[in-house]
Design a protein around this motif. Structure first.
Motif, PDB file in Angstrom:
ATOM      1  N   ILE A 151       7.677 -52.010  -6.494  1.00  0.00           N
ATOM      2  CA  ILE A 151       8.147 -50.828  -7.777  1.00  0.00           C
ATOM      3  C   ILE A 151       7.356 -51.329  -8.817  1.00  0.00           C
ATOM      4  CG2 ILE A 151      10.118 -50.786  -9.287  1.00  0.00           C
ATOM      5  CD1 ILE A 151      11.906 -51.564  -7.043  1.00  0.00           C
ATOM      6  N   GLU A 155       4.889 -48.350 -10.450  1.00  0.00           N
ATOM      7  CA  GLU A 155       5.207 -47.812 -11.757  1.00  0.00           C
ATOM      8  C   GLU A 155       3.886 -48.235 -12.571  1.00  0.00           C
ATOM      9  OE1 GLU A 155       7.169 -46.642 -15.400  1.00  0.00           O
ATOM     10  OE2 GLU A 155       7.444 -46.298 -13.215  1.00  0.00           O
ATOM     11  N   SER A 177       7.197 -47.341  -4.770  1.00  0.00           N
ATOM     12  CA  SER A 177       8.633 -47.527  -5.406  1.00  0.00           C
ATOM     13  C   SER A 177       9.581 -47.303  -4.629  1.00  0.00           C
ATOM     14  CB  SER A 177       8.504 -46.750  -6.803  1.00  0.00           C
ATOM     15  OG  SER A 177       7.872 -46.962  -7.654  1.00  0.00           O
ATOM     16  N   LEU A 217      14.528 -44.333 -11.795  1.00  0.00           N
ATOM     17  CA  LEU A 217      13.253 -43.960 -11.285  1.00  0.00           C
ATOM     18  C   LEU A 217      13.382 -42.528 -10.545  1.00  0.00           C
ATOM     19  CD1 LEU A 217      12.640 -47.317  -9.183  1.00  0.00           C
ATOM     20  CD2 LEU A 217      11.348 -46.672 -11.317  1.00  0.00           C
TER      21      LEU A 217
END
Length: 475
Positions: A151, A155, A177, A217
Motif C-alpha cells: 500500500i 501510494e 495497493s 483508497l
C-alpha cells in the motif's frame, strides 16, 4: 532456511523491479518530451526554447475604425424540446462483457500481477505449515508487513506520477495497493481463524480498520483497486481456510465488504461496483452458510446488507428515493424506437438487495426449519422497515409486498411441517372455551393485527397502490 531466503529474494525482486522500471520509464519519458519540444521549435524556424532570447515587442499603435452598424436582433423560432428518453441502465448493458474482455487482452499483465501479489499475502500466512519453518505469529506479521509495504509503495507511486494517466505503468499503484489490502485482510483472518492468535473483538476491529482504509483508497484510486480489494477480500476466507468452529461469524465480514463496495461507489458512481459487490457478497454468504450452517448469522447478514443498500447509495439515513418503482418497469416509444422505463440506479440497488435479503431469509429457514422465530422476526422487521422507515421513499413502496409474501410462506411452511404454528393452531381449535389460546397463536394474531393497522396507515398516507394496500390490510 534456504527456501525461506529464496522466497524472500523472489518476492523482493518482484516488488522492487516494477518500481525501478516505473521511475526509469518516467525519467526517460521526460527526456523524450523535452527533445520533442526542441525538434518542433527547430522545425518551425526558431531555436530551442531554453536558448531563445525574448524579443522586444513594439508598442501597439492606436487604430481607428469606422463604427460598425448594430445588427438587428432576430428572435429564433421556438424549438420543440427533445423528448426525454428512458434512463439508461448503467450496469450489464450491451457490450459490457466485450469491454472487459478487450481490457484484459490489452492489460493482461496487470491482472496477472494483481493476482500474484494478492496470493503472495494469502500464501505467506500458510507458508511453512507443513515444515514448521515459520511460527504462526511470524506468518501473520509477514502478511501484515507485506500489505503495508504494498500500500505504501502504491501510494508513493501514485503521488509521484500525479496527472500521468497515459504512462505504461498507470495501473501499477492500483495493483500494489489493492493487493496490499488483500494481504492485510488475509493476515487478520488467519490470526483469528487459523491460529487463534487474537480474540473476536480484536479481529473485527482490525477488519473494520482495513475496511475504512479500503474505502478511502477507493475514493482516490481507479476502478482496478476496487476490483482487487473487494473481490480479493471476498475470496480470501475461502483461500485462507482453517478449521475454526465459529466460521459462520464471517457473515458479518461479508456484510462489511458489501458495505465497502457501496461506500466507494456512493462517491465514485461507477454503478457496476455496487452491483457486482452485492452479488459477490450474497454468493459468499450462501456458500459459507452451506458449509458452516447457523441460520441466525446469515439472517443477520441479510438484514445488514439490505439496510446498507438502502442508506449508502444516497447517503441518507431516511431514504427518499423518487421515480418509478421496480414494479413500474414499462416500455416506451422514444423517437420511433422502443425502450424501457427503468427505476433510478439507487432504487434498483436498494430494491434488489431488499428482495435478495428476503429470499435469503426464506432460504435459511427452509434449510434450518427450527429457526422459525428468527426467520419470522427478521421478516417482520423488514415489513416494518418497508412501511415506516421507507415511507418517504415512494420508489421503494412496493417492497413491503415482497416481505409480506415471504412471511406468509414461512408461516405456511411451518404449519405444513407440523411445527410450532401447526401445534398452536390445533391447540387453539381443541382448547376449552375458558382457556387462553397458546402463546404462539397469540403472537401470530397480534403480529397480523399490527401489520394490518400499519398497512391501513400507509394506504391512508398515500403509499404505493393505496387501494390494493387497503385490501391487503383488510384481508
Amino acid at each position: 532456511m534456504g527456501y525461506a531466503l529464496l522466497a524472500a529474494a523472489i518476492l523482493g525482486v518482484s516488488i522492487v523491479l516494477p518500481v525501478y522500471l516505473f521511475f526509469s520509464q518516467q525519467g526517460l519519458k521526460r527526456k523524450v518530451e523535452g527533445l520533442e519540444r526542441e525538434l518542433r521549435s527547430l522545425s518551425s524556424g526558431g531555436v530551442a526554447p531554453e536558448r531563445a532570447e525574448p524579443e522586444r515587442a513594439a508598442p501597439p499603435m492606436p487604430e481607428t475604425r469606422p463604427p460598425r452598424p448594430r445588427p438587428e436582433r432576430v428572435t429564433p423560432p421556438p424549438q420543440k424540446a427533445a423528448p426525454k428518453g428512458p434512463p439508461k441502465a448503467f450496469v450489464f448493458k450491451e457490450g459490457f462483457g466485450a469491454q472487459i474482455s478487450a481490457w484484459l487482452q490489452k492489460n493482461w499483465f496487470y491482472a496477472v500481477a494483481a493476482a500474484s501479489f494478492a496470493l503472495a499475502g494469502v500464501f505467506l500466512v500458510q507458508y511453512g505449515v507443513e515444515n514448521g519453518l515459520l511460527t504462526p505469529a511470524m506468518r501473520v506479521m509477514g502478511a501484515m508487513v507485506l500489505g503495508a509495504v504494498l500500500i505504501g509503495g502504491g501510494e508513493y507511486i501514485r503521488r509521484k506520477s500525479a496527472g500521468d494517466e497515459a504512462g505504461s505503468f498507470k495501473f501499477l499503484p492500483s495493483v500494489l495497493s489493492g493487493a496490499g489490502l488483500v494481504s492485510l485482510f488475509a493476515g487478520v483472518l488467519a490470526a483469528r481463524l487459523m491460529y487463534d492468535l487474537v480474540g473476536p473483538q480484536v479481529a473485527f476491529a482490525g477488519l473494520a480498520a482495513i475496511g475504512l482504509l479500503a474505502i478511502v483508497l477507493g475514493w482516490f484510486y481507479g476502478p482496478l483497486l476496487a476490483i482487487i480489494g473487494v473481490f480479493g477480500a471476498l475470496a480470501t476466507p475461502f483461500l485462507v481456510g482453517g478449521e475454526s468452529e465459529t466460521a459462520y461469524v464471517l457473515q458479518l465480514y461479508f456484510a462489511g465488504i458489501a458495505a465497502v463496495a457501496l461506500a466507494i461507489d456512493s462517491v465514485k458512481r461507477w454503478a457496476w461496483l455496487s452491483a457486482l459487490g452485492l452479488i459477490g457478497a450474497y454468493v459468499a454468504a450462501v456458500l459459507l452458510f452451506l458449509g458452516a450452517g447457523n441460520a441466525g448469522f446469515v439472517i443477520l447478514f441479510a438484514l445488514l446488507v439490505a439496510a446498507a443498500a438502502v442508506i449508502l447509495p444516497e447517503r441518507r439515513l431516511v431514504p427518499r428515493d423518487g421515480g418509478p418503482m421496480l414494479s413500474q418497469v414499462s416500455t416506451v416509444q422514444v423517437e420511433g424506437q422502443e425502450g424501457m422505463t427503468l427505476p433510478e440506479f439507487p432504487t434498483r440497488v436498494a430494491g434488489g438487495a431488499f428482495i435478495a435479503s428476503v429470499l435469503l431469509v426464506g432460504f435459511a429457514y427452509a434449510l434450518e426449519a427450527p429457526d422459525f422465530w428468527q426467520a419470522l422476526g427478521a421478516l417482520a422487521l423488514m415489513v416494518l422497515a418497508a412501511i415506516v422507515w421507507m415511507r418517504h421513499a415512494k420508489a421503494l413502496g412496493d417492497l413491503v409486498f415482497v416481505a409480506l409474501l415471504m412471511v406468509l410462506g414461512v408461516v405456511a411452511l411451518e404449519a405444513v411441517d407440523g411445527r410450532a404454528a401447526y401445534d398452536a393452531w390445533i391447540g387453539a381449535m381443541v382448547r376449552d372455551q375458558l382457556d387462553f389460546p397458546p402463546p404462539t397463536m397469540l403472537v401470530l394474531l397480534g403480529g397480523a393485527i399490527v401489520a394490518s393497522l400499519l398497512l391501513a396507515w400507509r394506504s391512508w398516507k398515500g403509499g404505493a397502490y393505496p387501494r390494493f394496500t387497503a385490501g391487503v390490510a383488510a384481508g
